[in-house]
Design a protein around this motif. Structure first.
Motif, PDB file in Angstrom:
ATOM      1  N   UNK A   1       0.847  -1.182   0.000  1.00 30.22           N
ATOM      2  CA  UNK A   1       0.000   0.000   0.000  1.00 30.22           C
ATOM      3  C   UNK A   1       0.886   1.237   0.000  1.00 30.22           C
ATOM      4  N   UNK A   2       0.688   2.114  -0.971  1.00 26.83           N
ATOM      5  CA  UNK A   2       1.520   3.310  -1.089  1.00 26.83           C
ATOM      6  C   UNK A   2       0.782   4.556  -0.614  1.00 26.83           C
ATOM      7  N   UNK A   3      -0.527   4.558  -0.790  1.00 23.66           N
ATOM      8  CA  UNK A   3      -1.306   5.749  -0.435  1.00 23.66           C
ATOM      9  C   UNK A   3      -2.724   5.333  -0.098  1.00 23.66           C
ATOM     10  N   UNK A   4      -3.276   5.954   0.908  1.00 20.94           N
ATOM     11  CA  UNK A   4      -4.660   5.697   1.283  1.00 20.94           C
ATOM     12  C   UNK A   4      -5.304   7.040   1.582  1.00 20.94           C
ATOM     13  N   UNK A   5      -6.412   7.291   0.902  1.00 19.18           N
ATOM     14  CA  UNK A   5      -7.150   8.542   1.109  1.00 19.18           C
ATOM     15  C   UNK A   5      -8.570   8.167   1.484  1.00 19.18           C
ATOM     16  N   UNK A   6      -9.067   8.737   2.562  1.00 20.29           N
ATOM     17  CA  UNK A   6     -10.427   8.402   2.981  1.00 20.29           C
ATOM     18  C   UNK A   6     -11.169   9.649   3.427  1.00 20.29           C
TER      19      UNK A   6
ATOM     20  N   UNK B   1     -14.531  16.226  14.446  1.00 19.42           N
ATOM     21  CA  UNK B   1     -14.826  15.050  13.639  1.00 19.42           C
ATOM     22  C   UNK B   1     -13.835  14.960  12.503  1.00 19.42           C
ATOM     23  N   UNK B   2     -13.237  13.780  12.367  1.00 14.32           N
ATOM     24  CA  UNK B   2     -12.281  13.585  11.280  1.00 14.32           C
ATOM     25  C   UNK B   2     -13.049  13.555   9.963  1.00 14.32           C
ATOM     26  N   UNK B   3     -12.670  14.427   9.037  1.00 14.36           N
ATOM     27  CA  UNK B   3     -13.374  14.503   7.754  1.00 14.36           C
ATOM     28  C   UNK B   3     -12.566  13.853   6.639  1.00 14.36           C
ATOM     29  N   UNK B   4     -11.249  13.914   6.771  1.00 15.07           N
ATOM     30  CA  UNK B   4     -10.402  13.374   5.698  1.00 15.07           C
ATOM     31  C   UNK B   4      -9.069  12.942   6.285  1.00 15.07           C
ATOM     32  N   UNK B   5      -8.570  11.831   5.798  1.00 16.83           N
ATOM     33  CA  UNK B   5      -7.260  11.345   6.223  1.00 16.83           C
ATOM     34  C   UNK B   5      -6.524  10.875   4.983  1.00 16.83           C
ATOM     35  N   UNK B   6      -5.332  11.409   4.800  1.00 15.47           N
ATOM     36  CA  UNK B   6      -4.497  11.029   3.655  1.00 15.47           C
ATOM     37  C   UNK B   6      -3.163  10.560   4.201  1.00 15.47           C
ATOM     38  N   UNK B   7      -2.743   9.393   3.762  1.00 13.07           N
ATOM     39  CA  UNK B   7      -1.472   8.885   4.271  1.00 13.07           C
ATOM     40  C   UNK B   7      -0.664   8.251   3.150  1.00 13.07           C
ATOM     41  N   UNK B   8       0.603   8.639   3.089  1.00 18.74           N
ATOM     42  CA  UNK B   8       1.544   8.045   2.131  1.00 18.74           C
ATOM     43  C   UNK B   8       2.490   7.136   2.903  1.00 18.74           C
TER      44      UNK B   8
ATOM     45  N   UNK C   1      -6.470  21.642   9.852  1.00 18.26           N
ATOM     46  CA  UNK C   1      -5.609  20.728   9.106  1.00 18.26           C
ATOM     47  C   UNK C   1      -4.375  20.398   9.942  1.00 18.26           C
ATOM     48  N   UNK C   2      -4.158  19.105  10.166  1.00 16.90           N
ATOM     49  CA  UNK C   2      -2.950  18.652  10.843  1.00 16.90           C
ATOM     50  C   UNK C   2      -2.090  17.914   9.819  1.00 16.90           C
ATOM     51  N   UNK C   3      -0.808  18.223   9.780  1.00 19.67           N
ATOM     52  CA  UNK C   3       0.120  17.441   8.977  1.00 19.67           C
ATOM     53  C   UNK C   3       0.856  16.495   9.908  1.00 19.67           C
ATOM     54  N   UNK C   4       1.392  15.428   9.376  1.00 20.49           N
ATOM     55  CA  UNK C   4       2.201  14.535  10.221  1.00 20.49           C
ATOM     56  C   UNK C   4       3.270  13.828   9.397  1.00 20.49           C
ATOM     57  N   UNK C   5       4.322  13.437  10.073  1.00 16.36           N
ATOM     58  CA  UNK C   5       5.418  12.654   9.506  1.00 16.36           C
ATOM     59  C   UNK C   5       5.899  11.691  10.579  1.00 16.36           C
ATOM     60  N   UNK C   6       6.082  10.453  10.229  1.00 21.35           N
ATOM     61  CA  UNK C   6       6.577   9.462  11.190  1.00 21.35           C
ATOM     62  C   UNK C   6       7.934   8.957  10.728  1.00 21.35           C
ATOM     63  N   UNK C   7       8.853   8.838  11.687  1.00 20.18           N
ATOM     64  CA  UNK C   7      10.209   8.388  11.381  1.00 20.18           C
ATOM     65  C   UNK C   7      10.612   7.210  12.278  1.00 20.18           C
TER      66      UNK C   7
ATOM     67  N   UNK D   1      -1.893  13.897   6.052  1.00 16.75           N
ATOM     68  CA  UNK D   1      -2.688  15.002   6.542  1.00 16.75           C
ATOM     69  C   UNK D   1      -4.012  14.497   7.094  1.00 16.75           C
ATOM     70  N   UNK D   2      -4.442  15.122   8.171  1.00 19.69           N
ATOM     71  CA  UNK D   2      -5.748  14.815   8.752  1.00 19.69           C
ATOM     72  C   UNK D   2      -6.531  16.114   8.842  1.00 19.69           C
ATOM     73  N   UNK D   3      -7.735  16.107   8.302  1.00 19.90           N
ATOM     74  CA  UNK D   3      -8.563  17.313   8.358  1.00 19.90           C
ATOM     75  C   UNK D   3      -9.766  17.065   9.262  1.00 19.90           C
ATOM     76  N   UNK D   4      -9.839  17.842  10.316  1.00 20.03           N
ATOM     77  CA  UNK D   4     -10.954  17.737  11.259  1.00 20.03           C
ATOM     78  C   UNK D   4     -11.924  18.886  11.024  1.00 20.03           C
ATOM     79  N   UNK D   5     -13.186  18.623  11.321  1.00 14.84           N
ATOM     80  CA  UNK D   5     -14.188  19.666  11.242  1.00 14.84           C
ATOM     81  C   UNK D   5     -14.800  19.837  12.633  1.00 14.84           C
TER      82      UNK D   5
END
Lengths: 145, 145, 145, 145
Positions: free
Chosen positions: A59-64, D58-65, D91-97, D109-113
């Motif tokens: 899985x490279x990308x997930x958008x929901x 409320x989480x409206x959108x979640x995008x993860x690469x 809008x919250x951005x995030x990066x995990x290492x 990115x996670x977008x809350x409303x």
């Protein structure tokens, strides 16, 4: 009319809910994953087989997009299908509905990349997958789109 | 006084709660597992190492008594320790408390069996584990109890 | 012959597996919970209803013996049934099998206590539940056993 | 230099891995959620308080690469921060290492409303949140961007 012809039906489990009384956001990925496994099986591919023979789907990308919440014991329909096949990527779209009231719960996209295990690098989506997906969806996925 | 000297502290995550507003019952096994990993590390064993070298720890039995619920963001202490080592079995006891009010949340026991991977059968708990656990707990685990 | 007459069939989801390649131990509680919900429904009780009307079922004890592992996509049968009703406690037994090879995967017991929400204390298991469970199991649960 | 100044450090739990030997994709949402809770606390807001007083996030959108996998016991850093505040959206951005080797694992990115519970509809992000986030991030979030 629904955007995808394949659907998997399931019920929300109590363990999937959270203290807001609805399904915890991350658990919608479980539903998509369950539908994807069933979709591949319906297409004529065991998931094991799909990822076997030296290949792996990563899985490279997930958008929901979250539209409405589901609650415990709600019957849910997860529609999914291949929407595009690039050179090494496969795009699946999905939409989840509440069976009782028809409400759209979530929708989104999952992009997988095919990895050649030996090389440890992305590789062209196998022709067998292109054919099976094309046949199932009634589209031509033979070339990278 | 607590029954075990080792403890791991953690906070309840939102994803671990359920629609009753408290931690979903099955998730207490996560807490025990996290504490067990930390316990083995404190004892001088990486979990990887503990299960490596041809051996595997397999959970054979898990018993848990639920005394009081934990809620989102609650700080929790998980106490654990080896209570008995049989021929091929290792018994871990555990107790979880709410850090804020000292309430006992759950208590129980986990019994692991050591498996020899090649033989595919249970085998005697390695002496190295008996020594490390004995040293850590101040007990003699050299013989099967 | 199986110990319980009611069963729920499900498939192991990929998200339920762990790095040992089999179902993570804690996830068997999910399977039991799913079976319990279906069992109550088959008995004529919505879980909501069972816990509604001022009552709540609280898990007090869970005991599980792990006999053999289940892997991704394995079809699993979860048998469950009421084995005993005490004054305020309900005992459910369960056994899980691999449908393909009949192997016993886990077995155990879950003890629930009925809580009167207003009083915040355990209370006698309602007669309605005793009757429905008795009818379903062909036993007499009218008095505390 | 990292994109966000706030970070939460955690270790991958065994229960979070899957049969491919790495963290199951859906579980990265748990890590983000844990970091978000810690971030709000660091900002001076209990999550309870942030969602309290008639409001709900409320989480409206979640995008993860997904860039690289994490494995059992890996130490992980989750960086997060508010990147934008619209009228009713945050809008919250995030990066995990991976802490050990610095590898980027996921980003997104996670977008809350913000929902007004009484009205059951989205509402303007409260000024108190705009001020606290602006102070914490050294930006001006007072108007919708």
């Amino acid at each position: 009319m629904k955007r995808f012809k394949f659907k998997e039906t399931l019920r929300v489990r109590f363990s999937e809910t959270d203290a807001q009384g609805v399904v915890w956001n991350g658990n919608y990925l479980i539903y998509f994953d369950v539908a994807l496994t069933a979709y591949l099986r319906a297409m004529g591919l065991a998931y094991q087989e799909a990822v076997g023979e030296g290949y792996e789907f990563t899985l490279a990308r997930f958008v929901i997009d979250f539209k409405a919440p589901a609650a415990f014991d709600d019957p849910v329909e997860v529609y999914t299908g291949v929407t595009r096949i690039g050179n090494s990527s496969i795009h699946f779209g999905f939409e989840m509905f509440n069976v009782d009231n028809g409400l759209l719960l979530t929708q989104g996209e999952a992009i997988y990349v095919v990895i050649d295990r030996r090389a440890g690098a992305s590789t062209r989506v196998p022709d067998r997958f292109r054919e099976l997906a094309g046949k199932f969806e009634g589209k031509d996925f033979s070339a990278a789109a």
